[in-house]
Design a protein around this motif. Structure first.
Motif, PDB file in Angstrom:
ATOM      1  N   ALA A 285     -13.872  30.740  57.038  1.00 27.52           N
ATOM      2  CA  ALA A 285     -15.098  30.432  57.779  1.00 27.52           C
ATOM      3  C   ALA A 285     -14.830  30.417  59.284  1.00 27.52           C
ATOM      4  CB  ALA A 285     -15.663  29.091  57.325  1.00 27.52           C
ATOM      5  N   ARG A 286     -13.707  29.850  59.696  1.00 24.22           N
ATOM      6  CA  ARG A 286     -13.354  29.824  61.113  1.00 24.22           C
ATOM      7  C   ARG A 286     -13.142  31.239  61.656  1.00 24.22           C
ATOM      8  NH1 ARG A 286     -14.655  26.914  64.792  1.00 24.22           N
ATOM      9  NH2 ARG A 286     -13.727  24.944  64.130  1.00 24.22           N
ATOM     10  N   MET A 287     -12.623  32.119  60.815  1.00 21.49           N
ATOM     11  CA  MET A 287     -12.354  33.493  61.229  1.00 21.49           C
ATOM     12  C   MET A 287     -13.550  34.424  60.990  1.00 21.49           C
ATOM     13  SD  MET A 287      -9.209  33.657  62.379  1.00 21.49           S
ATOM     14  CE  MET A 287      -9.164  32.004  63.044  1.00 21.49           C
ATOM     15  N   SER A 288     -14.736  33.864  60.819  1.00 24.18           N
ATOM     16  CA  SER A 288     -15.917  34.686  60.510  1.00 24.18           C
ATOM     17  C   SER A 288     -16.172  35.808  61.516  1.00 24.18           C
ATOM     18  CB  SER A 288     -17.152  33.790  60.378  1.00 24.18           C
ATOM     19  OG  SER A 288     -17.407  33.080  61.575  1.00 24.18           O
ATOM     20  N   PRO A 289     -15.902  35.632  62.827  1.00 24.57           N
ATOM     21  CA  PRO A 289     -16.111  36.771  63.730  1.00 24.57           C
ATOM     22  C   PRO A 289     -15.263  37.991  63.374  1.00 24.57           C
ATOM     23  CG  PRO A 289     -15.913  34.733  64.980  1.00 24.57           C
ATOM     24  CD  PRO A 289     -15.547  34.403  63.564  1.00 24.57           C
ATOM     25  N   ILE A 290     -14.104  37.754  62.762  1.00 23.93           N
ATOM     26  CA  ILE A 290     -13.248  38.865  62.348  1.00 23.93           C
ATOM     27  C   ILE A 290     -13.721  39.429  61.012  1.00 23.93           C
ATOM     28  CG2 ILE A 290     -10.899  39.509  61.682  1.00 23.93           C
ATOM     29  CD1 ILE A 290      -9.846  37.423  63.596  1.00 23.93           C
ATOM     30  N   TYR A 291     -14.000  38.552  60.059  1.00 20.61           N
ATOM     31  CA  TYR A 291     -14.379  39.001  58.719  1.00 20.61           C
ATOM     32  C   TYR A 291     -15.705  39.762  58.712  1.00 20.61           C
ATOM     33  CZ  TYR A 291     -10.568  36.761  56.243  1.00 20.61           C
ATOM     34  OH  TYR A 291      -9.321  36.443  55.763  1.00 20.61           O
ATOM     35  N   GLU A 292     -16.589  39.453  59.645  1.00 16.94           N
ATOM     36  CA  GLU A 292     -17.879  40.142  59.675  1.00 16.94           C
ATOM     37  C   GLU A 292     -17.748  41.625  59.979  1.00 16.94           C
ATOM     38  OE1 GLU A 292     -21.484  39.064  59.130  1.00 16.94           O
ATOM     39  OE2 GLU A 292     -19.895  38.292  57.854  1.00 16.94           O
ATOM     40  N   LEU A 293     -16.584  42.042  60.466  1.00 15.62           N
ATOM     41  CA  LEU A 293     -16.386  43.440  60.835  1.00 15.62           C
ATOM     42  C   LEU A 293     -15.708  44.243  59.738  1.00 15.62           C
ATOM     43  CD1 LEU A 293     -15.278  42.889  64.542  1.00 15.62           C
ATOM     44  CD2 LEU A 293     -17.531  43.548  63.684  1.00 15.62           C
ATOM     45  N   SER A 294     -15.492  43.655  58.564  1.00 15.87           N
ATOM     46  CA  SER A 294     -14.828  44.376  57.472  1.00 15.87           C
ATOM     47  C   SER A 294     -15.556  44.139  56.158  1.00 15.87           C
ATOM     48  CB  SER A 294     -13.358  43.944  57.351  1.00 15.87           C
ATOM     49  OG  SER A 294     -12.748  44.586  56.240  1.00 15.87           O
ATOM     50  N   ASP A 295     -16.407  45.075  55.794  1.00 19.89           N
ATOM     51  CA  ASP A 295     -17.105  44.967  54.508  1.00 19.89           C
ATOM     52  C   ASP A 295     -16.140  45.076  53.337  1.00 19.89           C
ATOM     53  OD1 ASP A 295     -19.422  44.683  55.862  1.00 19.89           O
ATOM     54  OD2 ASP A 295     -20.284  46.626  55.336  1.00 19.89           O
ATOM     55  N   ALA A 296     -15.079  45.871  53.504  1.00 19.10           N
ATOM     56  CA  ALA A 296     -14.104  46.042  52.423  1.00 19.10           C
ATOM     57  C   ALA A 296     -13.427  44.709  52.106  1.00 19.10           C
ATOM     58  CB  ALA A 296     -13.064  47.092  52.804  1.00 19.10           C
ATOM     59  N   ALA A 297     -13.051  43.968  53.153  1.00 19.94           N
ATOM     60  CA  ALA A 297     -12.400  42.674  52.942  1.00 19.94           C
ATOM     61  C   ALA A 297     -13.369  41.681  52.311  1.00 19.94           C
ATOM     62  CB  ALA A 297     -11.866  42.130  54.267  1.00 19.94           C
ATOM     63  N   LEU A 298     -14.622  41.660  52.775  1.00 16.48           N
ATOM     64  CA  LEU A 298     -15.611  40.739  52.210  1.00 16.48           C
ATOM     65  C   LEU A 298     -15.872  41.046  50.740  1.00 16.48           C
ATOM     66  CD1 LEU A 298     -18.181  40.516  55.148  1.00 16.48           C
ATOM     67  CD2 LEU A 298     -16.602  38.741  54.388  1.00 16.48           C
ATOM     68  N   SER A 299     -15.934  42.325  50.399  1.00 15.27           N
ATOM     69  CA  SER A 299     -16.140  42.700  49.000  1.00 15.27           C
ATOM     70  C   SER A 299     -14.970  42.245  48.137  1.00 15.27           C
ATOM     71  CB  SER A 299     -16.325  44.216  48.898  1.00 15.27           C
ATOM     72  OG  SER A 299     -16.620  44.608  47.581  1.00 15.27           O
ATOM     73  N   PHE A 300     -13.755  42.420  48.651  1.00 13.80           N
ATOM     74  CA  PHE A 300     -12.550  41.976  47.953  1.00 13.80           C
ATOM     75  C   PHE A 300     -12.586  40.467  47.733  1.00 13.80           C
ATOM     76  CE2 PHE A 300      -8.119  40.373  48.403  1.00 13.80           C
ATOM     77  CZ  PHE A 300      -7.584  40.925  47.248  1.00 13.80           C
ATOM     78  N   ILE A 301     -12.960  39.727  48.767  1.00 12.02           N
ATOM     79  CA  ILE A 301     -13.049  38.264  48.680  1.00 12.02           C
ATOM     80  C   ILE A 301     -14.062  37.852  47.626  1.00 12.02           C
ATOM     81  CG2 ILE A 301     -13.810  36.212  49.951  1.00 12.02           C
ATOM     82  CD1 ILE A 301     -12.597  37.525  52.466  1.00 12.02           C
ATOM     83  N   MET A 302     -15.220  38.507  47.611  1.00 14.43           N
ATOM     84  CA  MET A 302     -16.280  38.135  46.680  1.00 14.43           C
ATOM     85  C   MET A 302     -15.853  38.348  45.230  1.00 14.43           C
ATOM     86  SD  MET A 302     -20.199  39.547  46.450  1.00 14.43           S
ATOM     87  CE  MET A 302     -20.520  39.198  48.163  1.00 14.43           C
ATOM     88  N   VAL A 303     -15.192  39.454  44.960  1.00 17.59           N
ATOM     89  CA  VAL A 303     -14.768  39.752  43.585  1.00 17.59           C
ATOM     90  C   VAL A 303     -13.698  38.764  43.126  1.00 17.59           C
ATOM     91  CG1 VAL A 303     -13.616  41.457  42.123  1.00 17.59           C
ATOM     92  CG2 VAL A 303     -15.411  42.180  43.702  1.00 17.59           C
ATOM     93  N   ILE A 304     -12.725  38.483  43.995  1.00 16.60           N
ATOM     94  CA  ILE A 304     -11.683  37.510  43.649  1.00 16.60           C
ATOM     95  C   ILE A 304     -12.310  36.152  43.370  1.00 16.60           C
ATOM     96  CG2 ILE A 304      -9.728  36.193  44.556  1.00 16.60           C
ATOM     97  CD1 ILE A 304      -8.927  38.972  43.704  1.00 16.60           C
TER      98      ILE A 304
END
Length: 676
Positions: A285-304
């Protein structure tokens, strides 16, 4: 801005528990286990955590009034242009976490007075849990990645000490080593992510890093995955999240968390509710400015997260140890938080982190109270009917269970309902799977939660039928099985009552400012155009009461009702049914009983493979090639050559003259022969 925050006041928040820990460790050890030493240990540590909580609450009020703080307190060293600093960043996210950590820790400290009363390590335990609180506060208050990593590793170290607190128990030592090693795997990825950020931005400071995220997003990583070049931002996000997978126990790095039950119950509550496992959720959550720029990483996080939420919940169904049922509940709820992170609903994730902290601490401490009342029996199959013997534990555990399953108007409802909706509105790959996983998880959670509740507090009394009760403490059961259960002392029941209050009302009171207000406005960044989940949720919201009233016609509510009803029928109305079902689905039961064989795989494939690889390098590389080949072979070759040379070096002049003549003859023959 009317309200202000001072560095000296904020510095007192982590330092007060640290001073309490040091004094309890030093003075408590000097005074020993006598009455004065024990009273002094718990007084100093509770005072330290109380001071931290009071300042944290004052800080939260000031933050609500608009106060912010982001300064460096101390510069440790500067290497080139890279600064290594200690500093604090206080905004809505930090202030909320400070209050959660200190309040839950304060309740655990009070509870410990009663729970650990007979334990020889009383002083040491208070020193450890206060040190745990300091470590988590340093983590959540940091304004840079280096201090974040310090707190990250410190909570890992103290959890190792606490899980193995009873160091004479082989199972406890195995469990703390397992936790330590699994977290080393995650932390390797975490430190790689931090290293990449420092290498490409030249800074550890959050503000400076976030100012350069667009530059990071434009860099291609020099590795190729599946035929495509990876983007640097995606690699950084996934590396950081691998650290979160270890700390927050996400599949497949979840295996350490159930075994952490080998530690005393108070630390189980602290690890599962406010410290350690929440660190990974907070970090993303603290790193949200970084995570918002990677849909691939967010998708990976959601599936895990979806895998963890559903499949760890299944394991809770077949557990008979009261603490392990609650532990698998924690795994499942952490999966829910991770799904929300993947859906870019960061505020929903940390909101569930907050509500979960209260009712999960309540459930763990309630489980500990049951264990005390049942003379240290932990097997729910040999409980039953405890409602009349332990009324305070019964009602608080019921409230905690209702909050856990998302009952409307309870704390868990507002956060859990919004996670399900966030997954529904997400448009990333894997979102459909995540939505159905968290939806099914509602039924599973309700079923195993009330299976435990009914077996423990209702029905036939079975507490005197267990000849081999598993004991939570290392000193065993000092009471006969013929003694009746009893309610716990006030130092145990008061924390239960104080935790029950926020477990009921905190969601209702805070959902609007935290999810749909501006409480997290400068702490969490969401690209609404790319991730519309939060915007969709905002349009659905019409007030806390109306939102709860609407829930009575939604699918999650009726799935929860179905889970409770089925558990009531199977364990209260028709108790022979579970055994009959088990006999029919024995392969599935064995799969769950063996925890999907993850421990077997880790021990027999990964660990044995690593040992085999190490043995091959040792025998083949070290002994075979290096020692026998290069080292021993080289000196043997030198010795053989020197032996020959030594025979030629006789010291006689006529021998040397003969060799010179033969040399001249050989040279003349060469030139004559090849220069005809």
């Amino acid at each position: 801005m009317s309200a202000t925050l001072s560095a000296s006041t904020l510095l007192a928040v982590p330092l007060a528990p640290l001073v309490g820990s040091l004094l309890a460790g030093i003075l408590g050890t000097q005074l020993g286990g006598n009455w004065i030493g024990r009273r002094l240990s718990h007084f100093l540590t509770i005072l330290g955590v109380l001071i931290a909580f009071i300042i944290s609450a004052q800080t939260l009020v000031k933050v609500i009034d608009g106060a912010r703080f982001n300064e460096t307190i101390y510069t440790w060293m500067v290497i080139g242009g890279l600064k290594m600093e200690i500093g604090f960043l206080v905004d809505g996210l930090t202030a909320m976490m400070m209050c959660v950590v200190t309040f839950v820790s304060l309740m655990v400290h009070l509870y410990t007075i009663g729970y650990m009363e007979e334990d020889e390590g009383y002083n040491r335990f208070f020193a450890y849990i206060s040190l745990f609180t300091f470590s988590m506060l340093m983590l959540v208050m940091s304004n840079n990645l280096l201090q974040l990593f310090f707190g990250w590793e410190a909570v890992g170290l103290v959890s190792y000490l606490l899980i193995g607190f009873w160091y004479n128990k082989p199972t406890a030592i195995f469990a703390n080593m397992k936790a330590f090693l699994v977290n080393r795997v995650g932390d390797f990825g975490f430190i790689m992510g931090i290293g990449l950020i420092a290498a490409y931005t030249g800074s550890f400071n959050y503000t400076e890093v976030f100012a350069k995220v667009q530059e990071l997003a434009a860099v291609e990583f020099p590795w190729v995955f599946f035929g495509q070049e990876a983007m640097l931002i995606t690699v950084i996000c996934i590396c950081l999240f691998i650290g979160a997978m270890g700390k927050s126990a996400q599949f497949p790095l979840h295996v350490w968390l159930p075994d952490s039950m080998e530690g005393p119950t108070p630390i189980s509550a602290l690890i599962h509710a406010a410290t350690m496992v929440t660190a990974g959720i907070f970090m993303v959550a603290r790193m949200s400015p970084i995570y918002e720029l990677s849909d691939a990483a967010l998708s990976f996080i959601m599936v895990i997260g979806a895998i963890t939420a559903l499949f760890m919940g299944f394991l809770g169904i077949i557990q008979n140890d009261i603490k392990r049922v609650v532990a698998y509940s924690t795994l499942s709820q952490l999966g829910y938080m991770t799904v929300a992170l993947g859906a870019s609903a960061y505020s929903v994730a940390v909101f569930h982190l907050m509500t979960h902290a209260f009712f999960k601490a309540l459930l763990f401490l309630g489980a500990g109270s049951v264990i005390m009342g049942c003379h240290h029996n932990q097997d729910i199959r040999y409980m039953g009917g405890l409602r009349k013997y332990m009324p305070i534990t019964w009602i608080t555990s019921l409230l905690g269970s209702l909050a856990l399953i998302g009952t409307p108007l309870f704390a868990g409802f507002y956060s859990k309902e919004n996670i399900i909706e966030a997954a529904k509105f997400a448009n990333l790959p894997g979102a459909t799977f995540a939505y159905y996983a968290v939806l099914a998880g509602v039924f599973v959670t309700a079923f195993y939660s009330f299976r435990m509740y009914f077996l423990v507090f209702h029905g036939e009394e079975r507490y005197d039928q267990n000849p081999d009760a598993h004991h939570d403490d290392h000193h065993g059961d000092h009471h006969g099985h013929d003694e009746k259960p009893h309610e716990s002392p006030w130092v145990v029941t008061v924390p239960l009552l104080l935790l029950a209050i926020p477990s009921v009302v905190i969601g209702f009171m805070t959902v609007q400012p935290m999810l749909f207000g501006d409480f997290f406005k400068d702490a969490i960044v969401v690209d609404a155009a790319k991730h519309p989940a939060m915007a969709q949720l905002a349009t659905m919201f019409h007030g806390s009461v109306q939102y709860a009233a609407h829930a009575f016609v939604t699918l999650p509510f009726w799935l929860a009702v179905a889970g409770v009803a089925l558990s009531y029928y199977m364990y209260m109305v028709n108790p022979a049914l579970p055994a009959a079902i088990k006999a029919r689905v024995m392969p599935i039961y064995n799969l769950l009983e063996n925890k999907y064989y993850m421990d077997w795989f880790n021990e027999n494939v990964l660990a044995r493979g690593a040992r085999g690889l190490g043995l091959a390098f040792w025998k083949g590389g070290d002994q075979g090639i290096i020692e026998t080949g290069f080292v021993n072979g080289s000196w043997k070759l030198v010795g053989w050559i020197s032996g020959i040379v030594r025979r030629l070096q006789t010291g006689y002049i006529y021998h040397y003259a003969l060799v010179m003549l033969l040399g001249v003859f050989a040279m003349l023959s060469y030139f004559v022969w090849f220069n005809k």
